[in-house]
Design a protein around this motif. Structure first.
Motif, PDB file in Angstrom:
ATOM      1  N   ALA A   1      42.921  51.420  17.170  1.00  0.00           N
ATOM      2  CA  ALA A   1      43.735  51.228  15.969  1.00  0.00           C
ATOM      3  C   ALA A   1      45.019  52.060  15.969  1.00  0.00           C
ATOM      4  CB  ALA A   1      42.916  51.561  14.726  1.00  0.00           C
ATOM      5  N   SER A   2      45.132  53.012  16.871  1.00  0.00           N
ATOM      6  CA  SER A   2      46.355  53.813  16.888  1.00  0.00           C
ATOM      7  C   SER A   2      47.525  52.959  17.352  1.00  0.00           C
ATOM      8  CB  SER A   2      46.182  55.022  17.823  1.00  0.00           C
ATOM      9  OG  SER A   2      45.995  54.572  19.144  1.00  0.00           O
ATOM     10  N   GLY A   3      48.739  53.391  16.986  1.00  0.00           N
ATOM     11  CA  GLY A   3      49.930  52.606  17.290  1.00  0.00           C
ATOM     12  C   GLY A   3      50.127  52.365  18.773  1.00  0.00           C
ATOM     13  N   HIS A   4      50.140  51.124  19.148  1.00  0.00           N
ATOM     14  CA  HIS A   4      50.398  50.769  20.535  1.00  0.00           C
ATOM     15  C   HIS A   4      50.755  49.281  20.630  1.00  0.00           C
ATOM     16  CE1 HIS A   4      46.300  49.259  20.226  1.00  0.00           C
ATOM     17  NE2 HIS A   4      46.436  48.656  21.381  1.00  0.00           N
ATOM     18  N   ALA A   5      51.038  48.865  21.847  1.00  0.00           N
ATOM     19  CA  ALA A   5      51.392  47.467  22.076  1.00  0.00           C
ATOM     20  C   ALA A   5      50.341  46.811  22.962  1.00  0.00           C
ATOM     21  CB  ALA A   5      52.753  47.372  22.744  1.00  0.00           C
ATOM     22  N   TYR A   6      50.042  45.549  22.663  1.00  0.00           N
ATOM     23  CA  TYR A   6      49.122  44.758  23.480  1.00  0.00           C
ATOM     24  C   TYR A   6      49.972  43.841  24.342  1.00  0.00           C
ATOM     25  CZ  TYR A   6      45.363  41.474  24.650  1.00  0.00           C
ATOM     26  OH  TYR A   6      44.457  40.682  25.302  1.00  0.00           O
ATOM     27  N   ASP A   7      49.889  44.012  25.652  1.00  0.00           N
ATOM     28  CA  ASP A   7      50.699  43.235  26.595  1.00  0.00           C
ATOM     29  C   ASP A   7      50.035  41.880  26.847  1.00  0.00           C
ATOM     30  OD1 ASP A   7      52.408  42.329  28.527  1.00  0.00           O
ATOM     31  OD2 ASP A   7      52.065  43.994  29.916  1.00  0.00           O
ATOM     32  N   LEU A   8      50.759  40.818  26.560  1.00  0.00           N
ATOM     33  CA  LEU A   8      50.242  39.459  26.749  1.00  0.00           C
ATOM     34  C   LEU A   8      50.478  38.941  28.174  1.00  0.00           C
ATOM     35  CD1 LEU A   8      51.626  38.011  23.394  1.00  0.00           C
ATOM     36  CD2 LEU A   8      49.244  38.560  23.897  1.00  0.00           C
ATOM     37  N   THR A   9      51.218  39.696  28.974  1.00  0.00           N
ATOM     38  CA  THR A   9      51.567  39.284  30.326  1.00  0.00           C
ATOM     39  C   THR A   9      50.334  39.278  31.229  1.00  0.00           C
ATOM     40  OG1 THR A   9      53.717  40.325  30.035  1.00  0.00           O
ATOM     41  CG2 THR A   9      53.086  39.772  32.283  1.00  0.00           C
ATOM     42  N   GLY A  10      50.231  38.250  32.058  1.00  0.00           N
ATOM     43  CA  GLY A  10      49.164  38.186  33.058  1.00  0.00           C
ATOM     44  C   GLY A  10      47.800  37.805  32.532  1.00  0.00           C
ATOM     45  N   LYS A  11      47.701  37.475  31.275  1.00  0.00           N
ATOM     46  CA  LYS A  11      46.414  37.091  30.700  1.00  0.00           C
ATOM     47  C   LYS A  11      46.333  35.570  30.599  1.00  0.00           C
ATOM     48  CE  LYS A  11      45.728  41.361  28.162  1.00  0.00           C
ATOM     49  NZ  LYS A  11      46.766  42.134  28.799  1.00  0.00           N
ATOM     50  N   THR A  12      45.123  35.045  30.790  1.00  0.00           N
ATOM     51  CA  THR A  12      44.938  33.591  30.729  1.00  0.00           C
ATOM     52  C   THR A  12      43.812  33.237  29.771  1.00  0.00           C
ATOM     53  OG1 THR A  12      43.445  33.631  32.641  1.00  0.00           O
ATOM     54  CG2 THR A  12      45.768  33.179  33.081  1.00  0.00           C
ATOM     55  N   THR A  13      43.911  32.034  29.237  1.00  0.00           N
ATOM     56  CA  THR A  13      42.913  31.507  28.304  1.00  0.00           C
ATOM     57  C   THR A  13      41.693  31.017  29.082  1.00  0.00           C
ATOM     58  OG1 THR A  13      43.780  29.276  28.427  1.00  0.00           O
ATOM     59  CG2 THR A  13      44.751  30.734  26.753  1.00  0.00           C
ATOM     60  N   PRO A  14      40.613  30.682  28.397  1.00  0.00           N
ATOM     61  CA  PRO A  14      39.434  30.130  29.082  1.00  0.00           C
ATOM     62  C   PRO A  14      39.744  28.872  29.904  1.00  0.00           C
ATOM     63  CG  PRO A  14      38.847  30.766  26.849  1.00  0.00           C
ATOM     64  CD  PRO A  14      40.333  30.927  26.977  1.00  0.00           C
ATOM     65  N   SER A  15      40.760  28.131  29.518  1.00  0.00           N
ATOM     66  CA  SER A  15      41.118  26.922  30.274  1.00  0.00           C
ATOM     67  C   SER A  15      42.086  27.231  31.419  1.00  0.00           C
ATOM     68  CB  SER A  15      41.740  25.883  29.347  1.00  0.00           C
ATOM     69  OG  SER A  15      43.011  26.305  28.904  1.00  0.00           O
ATOM     70  N   GLY A  16      42.496  28.495  31.540  1.00  0.00           N
ATOM     71  CA  GLY A  16      43.371  28.892  32.638  1.00  0.00           C
ATOM     72  C   GLY A  16      44.851  28.930  32.303  1.00  0.00           C
ATOM     73  N   ALA A  17      45.217  28.638  31.074  1.00  0.00           N
ATOM     74  CA  ALA A  17      46.630  28.656  30.679  1.00  0.00           C
ATOM     75  C   ALA A  17      47.092  30.097  30.448  1.00  0.00           C
ATOM     76  CB  ALA A  17      46.822  27.844  29.404  1.00  0.00           C
ATOM     77  N   SER A  18      48.324  30.363  30.784  1.00  0.00           N
ATOM     78  CA  SER A  18      48.920  31.679  30.556  1.00  0.00           C
ATOM     79  C   SER A  18      49.127  31.890  29.060  1.00  0.00           C
ATOM     80  CB  SER A  18      50.263  31.742  31.285  1.00  0.00           C
ATOM     81  OG  SER A  18      51.096  32.729  30.733  1.00  0.00           O
ATOM     82  N   TYR A  19      48.781  33.095  28.574  1.00  0.00           N
ATOM     83  CA  TYR A  19      49.012  33.416  27.166  1.00  0.00           C
ATOM     84  C   TYR A  19      50.475  33.185  26.813  1.00  0.00           C
ATOM     85  CZ  TYR A  19      44.584  35.967  26.209  1.00  0.00           C
ATOM     86  OH  TYR A  19      43.289  36.315  25.989  1.00  0.00           O
ATOM     87  N   LEU A  20      51.370  33.742  27.637  1.00  0.00           N
ATOM     88  CA  LEU A  20      52.795  33.659  27.319  1.00  0.00           C
ATOM     89  C   LEU A  20      53.285  32.211  27.314  1.00  0.00           C
ATOM     90  CD1 LEU A  20      54.259  36.720  29.231  1.00  0.00           C
ATOM     91  CD2 LEU A  20      53.863  36.479  26.773  1.00  0.00           C
ATOM     92  N   ASP A  21      52.904  31.435  28.328  1.00  0.00           N
ATOM     93  CA  ASP A  21      53.341  30.034  28.377  1.00  0.00           C
ATOM     94  C   ASP A  21      52.867  29.270  27.155  1.00  0.00           C
ATOM     95  OD1 ASP A  21      54.570  30.502  30.789  1.00  0.00           O
ATOM     96  OD2 ASP A  21      52.966  29.602  31.995  1.00  0.00           O
ATOM     97  N   MET A  22      51.617  29.490  26.787  1.00  0.00           N
ATOM     98  CA  MET A  22      51.056  28.773  25.648  1.00  0.00           C
ATOM     99  C   MET A  22      51.732  29.184  24.341  1.00  0.00           C
ATOM    100  SD  MET A  22      47.148  28.393  24.444  1.00  0.00           S
ATOM    101  CE  MET A  22      46.867  27.056  25.570  1.00  0.00           C
ATOM    102  N   LEU A  23      51.900  30.476  24.133  1.00  0.00           N
ATOM    103  CA  LEU A  23      52.454  30.973  22.868  1.00  0.00           C
ATOM    104  C   LEU A  23      53.958  30.729  22.742  1.00  0.00           C
ATOM    105  CD1 LEU A  23      50.437  34.299  22.645  1.00  0.00           C
ATOM    106  CD2 LEU A  23      50.068  32.216  21.302  1.00  0.00           C
ATOM    107  N   ARG A  24      54.620  30.468  23.869  1.00  0.00           N
ATOM    108  CA  ARG A  24      56.052  30.166  23.852  1.00  0.00           C
ATOM    109  C   ARG A  24      56.340  28.664  23.863  1.00  0.00           C
ATOM    110  NH1 ARG A  24      57.877  34.604  28.361  1.00  0.00           N
ATOM    111  NH2 ARG A  24      57.856  36.417  26.978  1.00  0.00           N
ATOM    112  N   SER A  25      55.332  27.839  24.037  1.00  0.00           N
ATOM    113  CA  SER A  25      55.570  26.393  24.117  1.00  0.00           C
ATOM    114  C   SER A  25      56.193  25.881  22.820  1.00  0.00           C
ATOM    115  CB  SER A  25      54.267  25.645  24.402  1.00  0.00           C
ATOM    116  OG  SER A  25      53.449  25.624  23.259  1.00  0.00           O
ATOM    117  N   ALA A  26      56.946  24.815  22.943  1.00  0.00           N
ATOM    118  CA  ALA A  26      57.663  24.257  21.785  1.00  0.00           C
ATOM    119  C   ALA A  26      56.705  23.809  20.689  1.00  0.00           C
ATOM    120  CB  ALA A  26      58.537  23.095  22.229  1.00  0.00           C
ATOM    121  N   ASP A  27      55.520  23.338  21.070  1.00  0.00           N
ATOM    122  CA  ASP A  27      54.553  22.856  20.073  1.00  0.00           C
ATOM    123  C   ASP A  27      53.979  23.989  19.236  1.00  0.00           C
ATOM    124  OD1 ASP A  27      54.895  20.296  21.015  1.00  0.00           O
ATOM    125  OD2 ASP A  27      53.157  20.366  22.334  1.00  0.00           O
TER     126      ASP A  27
END
Length: 150
Positions: A94-120
């Motif tokens: 809970a202390s102040g910090h940042a969670y890095d979304l880079t290099g993480k993938t969803t259960p289906s194999g999609a990149s967190y960043l690609d998915m969260l940045r998609s136009a949809d």
């Protein structure tokens, strides 16, 4: 569906007029005999052909919608997994910090960043890659509460 009418004389004569009685049959594009010639259909068969054509189109539409629902369900599962991972990270630390979304993938194999940045979805802009729960912000950050709201 192109429908043609075929009219022909019957062997019976109308007693009132003395003219041969006539009958009609119908041909429908795509309904053929074994030799490839158009099959002559009665009115009942014509109605059945029209109903089958409409049922086929309706079925195709339903299958397409089911496919879209399946894609939406998979997307929702992936987004839920991302959100849960971010929530779990901040609950554990809970202390102040940042969670890095880079290099993480969803259960289906999609990149967190690609998915969260998609136009949809558009949770993140093109620069953001960290979720933060403190006041240290840059162009690469999104606040935890804003992330969850989006």
């Amino acid at each position: 569906m192109a429908i043609e009418t075929v009219e022909f004389d019957l062997s019976m004569v109308n007693p009132d007029t003395g003219l041969y009685n006539t009958a009609r049959t119908y041909t429908v594009e795509g309904v053929n005999n074994a030799d490839g010639t158009p099959r002559l259909l009665s009115i009942g068969q014509l109605v059945m052909a029209i109903c089958l054509q409409r049922a086929s189109a309706l079925e195709a539409s339903i299958v397409q919608k089911m496919g879209q629902m399946e894609q939406n369900s998979a997307l929702l599962e992936d987004l839920t997994a991302i959100e849960q991972n971010v929530i779990d990270e901040f609950q554990q630390n809970a202390s102040g910090h940042a969670y890095d979304l880079t290099g993480k993938t969803t259960p289906s194999g999609a990149s967190y960043l690609d998915m969260l940045r998609s136009a949809d979805i558009a949770v993140l802009n093109g620069y953001q890659r960290y979720v933060r729960n403190d006041s240290v912000l840059s162009n690469a950050d999104i606040l935890y509460d804003d992330f969850l709201d989006r």
